[in-house]
Motif scaffolding. Structure first.
Motif, PDB file in Angstrom:
ATOM      1  N   THR A 191      -1.908 -13.148 -12.031  1.00 13.24           N
ATOM      2  CA  THR A 191      -2.926 -13.883 -12.769  1.00 13.24           C
ATOM      3  C   THR A 191      -3.170 -15.206 -12.057  1.00 13.24           C
ATOM      4  OG1 THR A 191      -1.241 -14.870 -14.184  1.00 13.24           O
ATOM      5  CG2 THR A 191      -2.339 -12.896 -15.009  1.00 13.24           C
ATOM      6  N   PRO A 192      -4.382 -15.670 -12.094  1.00 12.79           N
ATOM      7  CA  PRO A 192      -4.630 -16.974 -11.487  1.00 12.79           C
ATOM      8  C   PRO A 192      -3.930 -18.060 -12.290  1.00 12.79           C
ATOM      9  CG  PRO A 192      -6.603 -16.141 -12.569  1.00 12.79           C
ATOM     10  CD  PRO A 192      -5.572 -15.054 -12.642  1.00 12.79           C
ATOM     11  N   GLU A 193      -3.627 -19.167 -11.648  1.00 13.77           N
ATOM     12  CA  GLU A 193      -2.931 -20.267 -12.299  1.00 13.77           C
ATOM     13  C   GLU A 193      -3.795 -20.819 -13.428  1.00 13.77           C
ATOM     14  OE1 GLU A 193       0.453 -22.475 -12.820  1.00 13.77           O
ATOM     15  OE2 GLU A 193       0.122 -20.821 -11.474  1.00 13.77           O
ATOM     16  N   ASN A 194      -3.235 -20.803 -14.613  1.00 10.33           N
ATOM     17  CA  ASN A 194      -3.924 -21.275 -15.793  1.00 10.33           C
ATOM     18  C   ASN A 194      -3.798 -22.798 -15.857  1.00 10.33           C
ATOM     19  OD1 ASN A 194      -4.768 -21.841 -18.399  1.00 10.33           O
ATOM     20  ND2 ASN A 194      -3.784 -20.042 -19.280  1.00 10.33           N
ATOM     21  N   PRO A 195      -4.882 -23.524 -16.119  1.00 10.59           N
ATOM     22  CA  PRO A 195      -4.796 -24.989 -16.212  1.00 10.59           C
ATOM     23  C   PRO A 195      -3.822 -25.434 -17.308  1.00 10.59           C
ATOM     24  CG  PRO A 195      -7.090 -24.270 -16.280  1.00 10.59           C
ATOM     25  CD  PRO A 195      -6.249 -23.046 -16.276  1.00 10.59           C
ATOM     26  N   GLU A 196      -3.711 -24.625 -18.350  1.00  8.72           N
ATOM     27  CA  GLU A 196      -2.797 -24.975 -19.447  1.00  8.72           C
ATOM     28  C   GLU A 196      -1.349 -24.969 -18.952  1.00  8.72           C
ATOM     29  OE1 GLU A 196      -1.497 -23.192 -23.766  1.00  8.72           O
ATOM     30  OE2 GLU A 196      -3.565 -22.909 -23.120  1.00  8.72           O
ATOM     31  N   ILE A 197      -1.037 -24.065 -18.035  1.00  9.90           N
ATOM     32  CA  ILE A 197       0.317 -24.007 -17.488  1.00  9.90           C
ATOM     33  C   ILE A 197       0.637 -25.298 -16.744  1.00  9.90           C
ATOM     34  CG2 ILE A 197       1.789 -22.837 -15.799  1.00  9.90           C
ATOM     35  CD1 ILE A 197       0.401 -20.222 -16.604  1.00  9.90           C
ATOM     36  N   GLU A 198      -0.314 -25.801 -15.986  1.00 13.59           N
ATOM     37  CA  GLU A 198      -0.096 -27.041 -15.255  1.00 13.59           C
ATOM     38  C   GLU A 198       0.128 -28.198 -16.219  1.00 13.59           C
ATOM     39  OE1 GLU A 198       0.751 -29.483 -12.275  1.00 13.59           O
ATOM     40  OE2 GLU A 198       0.499 -27.330 -12.107  1.00 13.59           O
ATOM     41  N   PRO A 251      -1.843   3.761 -10.976  1.00 13.22           N
ATOM     42  CA  PRO A 251      -2.345   2.836 -12.000  1.00 13.22           C
ATOM     43  C   PRO A 251      -3.860   2.951 -12.141  1.00 13.22           C
ATOM     44  CG  PRO A 251      -1.763   1.653 -10.010  1.00 13.22           C
ATOM     45  CD  PRO A 251      -1.342   3.073  -9.807  1.00 13.22           C
ATOM     46  N   ASN A 252      -4.354   2.535 -13.294  1.00 17.73           N
ATOM     47  CA  ASN A 252      -5.799   2.559 -13.530  1.00 17.73           C
ATOM     48  C   ASN A 252      -6.526   1.622 -12.560  1.00 17.73           C
ATOM     49  OD1 ASN A 252      -5.570   4.408 -15.590  1.00 17.73           O
ATOM     50  ND2 ASN A 252      -5.380   2.833 -17.165  1.00 17.73           N
ATOM     51  N   SER A 253      -5.899   0.500 -12.278  1.00 19.64           N
ATOM     52  CA  SER A 253      -6.525  -0.474 -11.386  1.00 19.64           C
ATOM     53  C   SER A 253      -5.636  -0.693 -10.168  1.00 19.64           C
ATOM     54  CB  SER A 253      -6.743  -1.797 -12.117  1.00 19.64           C
ATOM     55  OG  SER A 253      -7.191  -2.776 -11.210  1.00 19.64           O
ATOM     56  N   ALA A 254      -6.064  -0.176  -9.054  1.00 22.99           N
ATOM     57  CA  ALA A 254      -5.308  -0.364  -7.814  1.00 22.99           C
ATOM     58  C   ALA A 254      -5.278  -1.844  -7.425  1.00 22.99           C
ATOM     59  CB  ALA A 254      -5.922   0.465  -6.691  1.00 22.99           C
ATOM     60  N   LEU A 255      -6.359  -2.557  -7.717  1.00 23.97           N
ATOM     61  CA  LEU A 255      -6.424  -3.974  -7.387  1.00 23.97           C
ATOM     62  C   LEU A 255      -5.388  -4.761  -8.185  1.00 23.97           C
ATOM     63  CD1 LEU A 255      -7.780  -6.155  -5.730  1.00 23.97           C
ATOM     64  CD2 LEU A 255      -9.503  -6.369  -7.519  1.00 23.97           C
ATOM     65  N   ASP A 256      -5.252  -4.466  -9.470  1.00 23.83           N
ATOM     66  CA  ASP A 256      -4.232  -5.137 -10.279  1.00 23.83           C
ATOM     67  C   ASP A 256      -2.835  -4.812  -9.769  1.00 23.83           C
ATOM     68  OD1 ASP A 256      -6.103  -6.368 -11.870  1.00 23.83           O
ATOM     69  OD2 ASP A 256      -5.966  -4.900 -13.499  1.00 23.83           O
ATOM     70  N   PHE A 257      -2.620  -3.580  -9.334  1.00 26.93           N
ATOM     71  CA  PHE A 257      -1.340  -3.183  -8.753  1.00 26.93           C
ATOM     72  C   PHE A 257      -1.036  -4.039  -7.526  1.00 26.93           C
ATOM     73  CE2 PHE A 257       1.289  -0.774  -5.834  1.00 26.93           C
ATOM     74  CZ  PHE A 257       2.283  -0.252  -6.650  1.00 26.93           C
ATOM     75  N   LEU A 258      -2.033  -4.187  -6.656  1.00 28.24           N
ATOM     76  CA  LEU A 258      -1.854  -4.988  -5.448  1.00 28.24           C
ATOM     77  C   LEU A 258      -1.577  -6.451  -5.799  1.00 28.24           C
ATOM     78  CD1 LEU A 258      -4.691  -3.558  -3.183  1.00 28.24           C
ATOM     79  CD2 LEU A 258      -2.250  -3.131  -2.980  1.00 28.24           C
ATOM     80  N   LYS A 259      -2.354  -6.989  -6.720  1.00 27.64           N
ATOM     81  CA  LYS A 259      -2.156  -8.386  -7.123  1.00 27.64           C
ATOM     82  C   LYS A 259      -0.759  -8.592  -7.683  1.00 27.64           C
ATOM     83  CE  LYS A 259      -6.938  -9.545  -8.277  1.00 27.64           C
ATOM     84  NZ  LYS A 259      -7.844  -9.867  -9.406  1.00 27.64           N
ATOM     85  N   HIS A 260      -0.330  -7.681  -8.529  1.00 31.11           N
ATOM     86  CA  HIS A 260       0.986  -7.804  -9.158  1.00 31.11           C
ATOM     87  C   HIS A 260       2.093  -7.753  -8.099  1.00 31.11           C
ATOM     88  CE1 HIS A 260       4.219  -7.389 -12.019  1.00 31.11           C
ATOM     89  NE2 HIS A 260       4.637  -6.321 -11.361  1.00 31.11           N
ATOM     90  N   LEU A 268       0.829  -1.208   0.000  1.00 31.26           N
ATOM     91  CA  LEU A 268       0.000   0.000   0.000  1.00 31.26           C
ATOM     92  C   LEU A 268       0.866   1.262   0.000  1.00 31.26           C
ATOM     93  CD1 LEU A 268      -2.838  -1.121   2.412  1.00 31.26           C
ATOM     94  CD2 LEU A 268      -3.007  -0.760  -0.064  1.00 31.26           C
ATOM     95  N   VAL A 269       1.976   1.228   0.704  1.00 35.92           N
ATOM     96  CA  VAL A 269       2.898   2.370   0.684  1.00 35.92           C
ATOM     97  C   VAL A 269       3.474   2.544  -0.719  1.00 35.92           C
ATOM     98  CG1 VAL A 269       5.146   3.181   1.525  1.00 35.92           C
ATOM     99  CG2 VAL A 269       3.442   2.344   3.137  1.00 35.92           C
ATOM    100  N   ALA A 270       3.831   1.432  -1.369  1.00 34.34           N
ATOM    101  CA  ALA A 270       4.350   1.507  -2.743  1.00 34.34           C
ATOM    102  C   ALA A 270       3.306   2.118  -3.672  1.00 34.34           C
ATOM    103  CB  ALA A 270       4.750   0.117  -3.232  1.00 34.34           C
ATOM    104  N   LEU A 271       2.053   1.740  -3.509  1.00 35.01           N
ATOM    105  CA  LEU A 271       0.977   2.319  -4.317  1.00 35.01           C
ATOM    106  C   LEU A 271       0.834   3.805  -4.016  1.00 35.01           C
ATOM    107  CD1 LEU A 271      -1.412   2.094  -6.280  1.00 35.01           C
ATOM    108  CD2 LEU A 271      -2.807   1.330  -4.358  1.00 35.01           C
ATOM    109  N   TYR A 272       0.903   4.170  -2.755  1.00 28.43           N
ATOM    110  CA  TYR A 272       0.783   5.570  -2.354  1.00 28.43           C
ATOM    111  C   TYR A 272       1.917   6.399  -2.944  1.00 28.43           C
ATOM    112  CZ  TYR A 272       0.797   9.692   0.655  1.00 28.43           C
ATOM    113  OH  TYR A 272       0.795  10.981   1.120  1.00 28.43           O
ATOM    114  N   GLU A 273       3.123   5.838  -2.952  1.00 28.47           N
ATOM    115  CA  GLU A 273       4.295   6.571  -3.438  1.00 28.47           C
ATOM    116  C   GLU A 273       4.438   6.520  -4.947  1.00 28.47           C
ATOM    117  OE1 GLU A 273       7.442   4.814  -1.158  1.00 28.47           O
ATOM    118  OE2 GLU A 273       7.025   6.095   0.578  1.00 28.47           O
ATOM    119  N   GLU A 274       3.605   5.759  -5.623  1.00 25.24           N
ATOM    120  CA  GLU A 274       3.658   5.653  -7.086  1.00 25.24           C
ATOM    121  C   GLU A 274       3.336   7.020  -7.684  1.00 25.24           C
ATOM    122  OE1 GLU A 274       4.360   3.389 -10.461  1.00 25.24           O
ATOM    123  OE2 GLU A 274       4.508   2.718  -8.396  1.00 25.24           O
TER     124      GLU A 274
END
Length: 126
Positions: A79-86, A64-73, A54-60
């Protein structure tokens, strides 16, 4: 300015008092559970990690357009685990096993072939 004596405390009926006591006990139990959960998050490092992200997001400088994507990254779950990757991982493991078997077979065949062919030095002399 008049100095009126404070009124005596209101009396609470037995049922009201019991209800208030139960409500207070409920709040204390909920607070206790919250406190236990907070300590659990703190011990496991979750609070520290979330705070850092959250501090990294604040100091950005450019948010970013999507704070949630920022947090996930930044939490490593972009990204969720793709079955093809498995499936590809399983295929890779199978290919590695096959490769090792072929390398072993190749060594055996080279040893066998060396029995039937003259050494390289004798070939050069001819």
């Amino acid at each position: 300015m008049s100095t009126a004596a404070p009124s005596p405390p209101a009396t609470v009926s037995g049922a009201s008092y019991a209800a208030a006591a139960v409500t207070m006990a409920h709040y204390k139990a909920a607070d206790s559970k919250r406190e236990q959960f907070r300590r659990y998050l703190e011990k496991s490092g979750v609070l520290d990690t979330l705070t850092k992200v959250l501090v990294a997001l604040y100091e950005e400088p450019e948010k970013p357009n999507s704070a949630l994507d920022f947090l996930k990254h930044h939490l490593g779950a972009a990204t969720p685990e793709n079955p093809e990757i498995e499936l590809l991982r399983l295929e890779l493991a199978e290919m590695k096993e096959k490769y090792e078997a072929i390398v072993e077979e190749n060594k055996k065949l080279k040893t066998k072939l060396a029995q039937y062919e003259p050494p390289q030095e004798e070939k050069r002399a001819e």
